[in-house]
Design a protein around this motif. Structure first.
Motif, PDB file in Angstrom:
ATOM      1  N   HIS A 159      10.203   2.900  -8.974  1.00 16.08           N
ATOM      2  CA  HIS A 159      11.569   2.625  -8.507  1.00 16.08           C
ATOM      3  C   HIS A 159      11.758   3.074  -7.062  1.00 16.08           C
ATOM      4  N   GLU A 160      11.257   4.248  -6.722  1.00 16.79           N
ATOM      5  CA  GLU A 160      11.402   4.765  -5.354  1.00 16.79           C
ATOM      6  C   GLU A 160      10.696   3.869  -4.341  1.00 16.79           C
ATOM      7  N   LYS A 161       9.508   3.360  -4.716  1.00 14.83           N
ATOM      8  CA  LYS A 161       8.783   2.465  -3.808  1.00 14.83           C
ATOM      9  C   LYS A 161       9.530   1.146  -3.617  1.00 14.83           C
ATOM     10  N   VAL A 162      10.108   0.634  -4.709  1.00 14.15           N
ATOM     11  CA  VAL A 162      10.863  -0.617  -4.625  1.00 14.15           C
ATOM     12  C   VAL A 162      12.092  -0.425  -3.739  1.00 14.15           C
ATOM     13  N   VAL A 163      12.793   0.700  -3.892  1.00 13.38           N
ATOM     14  CA  VAL A 163      13.961   0.997  -3.049  1.00 13.38           C
ATOM     15  C   VAL A 163      13.543   1.047  -1.582  1.00 13.38           C
ATOM     16  N   ASP A 164      12.430   1.707  -1.290  1.00 13.40           N
ATOM     17  CA  ASP A 164      11.934   1.800   0.088  1.00 13.40           C
ATOM     18  C   ASP A 164      11.647   0.413   0.665  1.00 13.40           C
ATOM     19  N   ALA A 165      10.977  -0.436  -0.132  1.00 13.72           N
ATOM     20  CA  ALA A 165      10.606  -1.768   0.339  1.00 13.72           C
ATOM     21  C   ALA A 165      11.849  -2.626   0.602  1.00 13.72           C
ATOM     22  N   TYR A 166      12.774  -2.603  -0.352  1.00 15.51           N
ATOM     23  CA  TYR A 166      13.961  -3.458  -0.215  1.00 15.51           C
ATOM     24  C   TYR A 166      14.867  -2.953   0.909  1.00 15.51           C
TER      25      TYR A 166
ATOM     26  N   ARG B  70       7.648  -5.217  12.992  1.00 19.23           N
ATOM     27  CA  ARG B  70       6.836  -4.088  12.506  1.00 19.23           C
ATOM     28  C   ARG B  70       7.386  -3.559  11.192  1.00 19.23           C
ATOM     29  N   GLY B  71       8.709  -3.438  11.111  1.00 20.18           N
ATOM     30  CA  GLY B  71       9.335  -3.015   9.867  1.00 20.18           C
ATOM     31  C   GLY B  71       9.074  -4.018   8.759  1.00 20.18           C
TER      32      GLY B  71
ATOM     33  N   ILE C 293       5.797  -5.700   3.625  1.00 22.70           N
ATOM     34  CA  ILE C 293       4.715  -6.455   2.966  1.00 22.70           C
ATOM     35  C   ILE C 293       3.648  -5.499   2.449  1.00 22.70           C
ATOM     36  N   GLN C 294       3.361  -4.458   3.229  1.00 22.21           N
ATOM     37  CA  GLN C 294       2.399  -3.429   2.793  1.00 22.21           C
ATOM     38  C   GLN C 294       2.917  -2.703   1.547  1.00 22.21           C
ATOM     39  N   LEU C 295       4.192  -2.330   1.571  1.00 24.38           N
ATOM     40  CA  LEU C 295       4.793  -1.640   0.418  1.00 24.38           C
ATOM     41  C   LEU C 295       4.789  -2.527  -0.822  1.00 24.38           C
ATOM     42  N   GLU C 296       5.023  -3.831  -0.626  1.00 22.55           N
ATOM     43  CA  GLU C 296       5.029  -4.748  -1.763  1.00 22.55           C
ATOM     44  C   GLU C 296       3.655  -4.794  -2.423  1.00 22.55           C
TER      45      GLU C 296
ATOM     46  N   ALA D 111      11.234 -10.133   4.301  1.00 23.23           N
ATOM     47  CA  ALA D 111      10.462  -9.666   5.454  1.00 23.23           C
ATOM     48  C   ALA D 111       9.677 -10.814   6.087  1.00 23.23           C
ATOM     49  N   MET D 112       9.105 -11.685   5.256  1.00 24.63           N
ATOM     50  CA  MET D 112       8.334 -12.823   5.772  1.00 24.63           C
ATOM     51  C   MET D 112       9.239 -13.773   6.565  1.00 24.63           C
ATOM     52  N   ALA D 113      10.470 -13.942   6.117  1.00 21.62           N
ATOM     53  CA  ALA D 113      11.421 -14.798   6.842  1.00 21.62           C
ATOM     54  C   ALA D 113      11.688 -14.238   8.238  1.00 21.62           C
ATOM     55  N   VAL D 114      11.779 -12.899   8.338  1.00 21.63           N
ATOM     56  CA  VAL D 114      11.972 -12.246   9.643  1.00 21.63           C
ATOM     57  C   VAL D 114      10.774 -12.504  10.544  1.00 21.63           C
TER      58      VAL D 114
END
Length: 542
Positions: free
Chosen positions: A455-462, A475-476, A481-484, A533-536
């Motif tokens: 859950h913490e990793k998903v929160v960080d990614a989103y 860069r962000g 993408i790395q976190l995903e 992120a990919m859209a950015v």
């Protein structure tokens, strides 16, 4: 009838030229329009300058005021800031009258011809935009020439000339009728510039001396308020107050000038251009709006207080309401600002989806049924937001956007879909939580610890994906993408661990199914964060 048709034809060309010129100026200005608004502070003088500049660019004080009503409605600016812009808009609109009063009819066809040639053969977008400005400029003067020729036969009608001259007698009734005439004509054509163009055509042909045209000009200033008043219907009460301030500003100014400055204004413009009635009218229009602003700007706070008294603040206005906050169709008149607002609204929707996701996990961990129902309620708001933002993006994509702006809009269509899917997964998590609560299903300490870890990793990614969307930081976005990828690997690992616990009968099959469903939903939320992120990244590449 011939005179009416020719005047309408000339007026149509005049308005069309003004529109093309305004569109060209706006496209040439591009993101500078956004920067002009961003400069706006609580400094009322700067607000006036901003209002004047924006109106000079879009060539319409009515459009600026309607846009301001939209800004206030969307929460971009305060009522005090709006007051300064409204005053500045009245000054900015006098530029059209100054241009129209110039005698450039002979070169207008040549300007249009050359500008069209440049527009057809130029490949550079900026060159095309500048050519559009000159095309509109030339058509505007061709329209003025049409109107001047159309009204010439009116010299034969003594009754018409007598009526026009009666407006300048100075009696209360004649002055009132003159102001009322200006008001009605402007309210009908929805443009003070169009009404002023007709007056300049009449003045050029000797029908309207400055004594008669001045009170009509005052009426056109009041008439232009009708557009803003109509646009405030259906807007919030603050936007209605902005429209009311615009109306009061022009009413108070007209009364002051009719009583105290009428004679001074007439003498001044006659001194500046003694033999040119058209220039006298244009100069009087400019003088009125500048002096009116100087007189009333120090009392802007009192105008706001008056508006709050007439349209009092209700208790419900102070409450924080979820959902759409930054969008208003009136802002579509300025696409560069509309893009900023729709981006803000997308971030707003994303933050609501993030809060809802966190709430769904808290409901599961704390076994809190109230939080579950809060998630269900918020999910409906998120779904509604997606529909409204998508509808706004469709309208925005049909405005005059640059290629880069089109890329941003196209990217936002997919982004709001990803955010809505995050909301759907939060809804799924809440349903799983409700099932666990209702059936009193327990989970092992190891399982809960693993759930909190992913859950913490998903929160960080989103969270990072929303930050990248807001700032355009590639860069962000790459970090998301790395976190995903880390979430995918962790989900597979935790799934394997849980199946081992099931095989060892360390947890019940019922809890096992819920746990695996929770993992699937969490992994999918991370996927949608990656899509954002990919859209950015894609937008930055193009």
């Amino acid at each position: 009838m011939k005179i009416i048709f020719e005047v309408l034809g000339g007026l149509g060309l005049f308005l069309y030229g003004m529109t093309i010129m305004g569109d060209g100026l706006e496209k040439a200005a591009g993101d500078k329009m956004k920067k002009i608004i961003e400069v706006l502070t609580n400094n009322r003088i700067i607000a006036v300058v901003v209002g004047a500049l924006v109106t000079m660019i879009i060539q319409s004080s009515s459009a600026t005021t309607v846009m301001v009503v939209g800004f206030v409605n969307a929460g971009i600016m305060t009522l005090t800031q709006a007051t300064g812009i409204i005053m500045g808009a009245n000054i900015g609109t006098t530029v059209t009258a100054q241009i129209a009063s110039l005698d450039l009819n002979k070169i207008a066809p040549l300007v249009v011809g050359l500008a069209v040639g440049v527009w057809m053969f130029a490949e550079n977008k900026k060159t095309k935009n500048i050519a559009e400005i000159f095309i509109g400029f030339g058509i505007l003067f061709i329209g003025m020439d049409f109107m001047k020729h159309a009204v010439k036969p009116l010299k034969e009608f003594e009754g018409f000339r007598t009526m026009m001259l009666s407006f300048g007698k100075g009696t209360f009734l004649d002055s009132f009728l003159a102001v009322f005439t200006g008001f009605v004509v402007t309210a009908i054509v929805q443009s003070s510039s169009a009404a002023t163009g007709i007056l300049i055509a009449l003045a050029s042909e000797g029908f309207l001396p400055i004594e008669a045209s001045l009170p009509i000009i005052f009426g056109t200033n009041i008439g232009t308020c009708v557009t803003a008043m109509l646009s405030s219907i259906g807007a919030n009460r603050t936007a209605k107050r902005a429209a009311f301030i615009h109306f009061m500003f022009n009413i108070i100014g007209t009364v002051i000038f009719m009583v105290f400055f009428r004679g001074v204004t007439i003498h001044l413009v006659k001194y500046l251009t003694p033999d040119n009635a058209a220039r006298q009218l244009a100069n009087a229009h400019t003088f009125f709006n500048i002096v009116n602003t100087l007189l009333l700007l120090p009392f802007a706070v009192l105008l706001v207080k008056l508006a709050n008294t007439i349209i009092p603040i209700k208790d419900y206005e102070k409450e924080e309401i979820g959902g759409i906050k930054h969008l208003d169709d009136r802002i579509l008149e300025t696409p560069s600002i509309a893009i900023v607002q729709v981006m803000k609204e997308t971030i707003n929707m994303g933050q609501l989806a993030l809060a809802n996701y966190k709430k769904s996990i808290d409901a599961f961990i704390d076994k809190n049924e109230k939080l579950v129902h809060d998630v269900f309620k918020q999910e409906k708001i998120i779904n509604q937001m997606e529909q409204e933002i998508a509808s706004y993006l469709v309208k925005l994509s049909n405005t005059a956007l640059s290629a880069g702006q089109h890329e941003v809009v196209d990217g936002l269509f997919s982004t709001i879909n990803d955010i809505e899917r995050v909301g759907d997964h939060s809804d799924n998590l809440a349903e799983l939580s409700l099932y666990a609560i209702e059936h009193d299903i327990c989970f092992s300490d190891i399982g809960m610890a693993e759930l909190k870890e992913i859950h913490e990793k998903v929160v960080d990614a989103y969270t990072l994906s929303l930050e990248a969307l807001e700032t355009g930081d590639s860069r962000g976005a790459n970090k998301v993408i790395q976190l995903e990828g880390e979430v995918d690997a962790l989900e597979k690992s935790l799934r394997a661990h849980h199946i081992q616990r099931l095989n060892k009968q360390q947890c019940s099959p019922e809890s096992g199914v819920i746990f695996l469903d929770m993992l699937s939903n969490l992994e999918r939320i991370a996927d949608h964060a990656s899509n954002i992120a990919m859209a950015v990244i894609d937008t930055n590449r193009k």
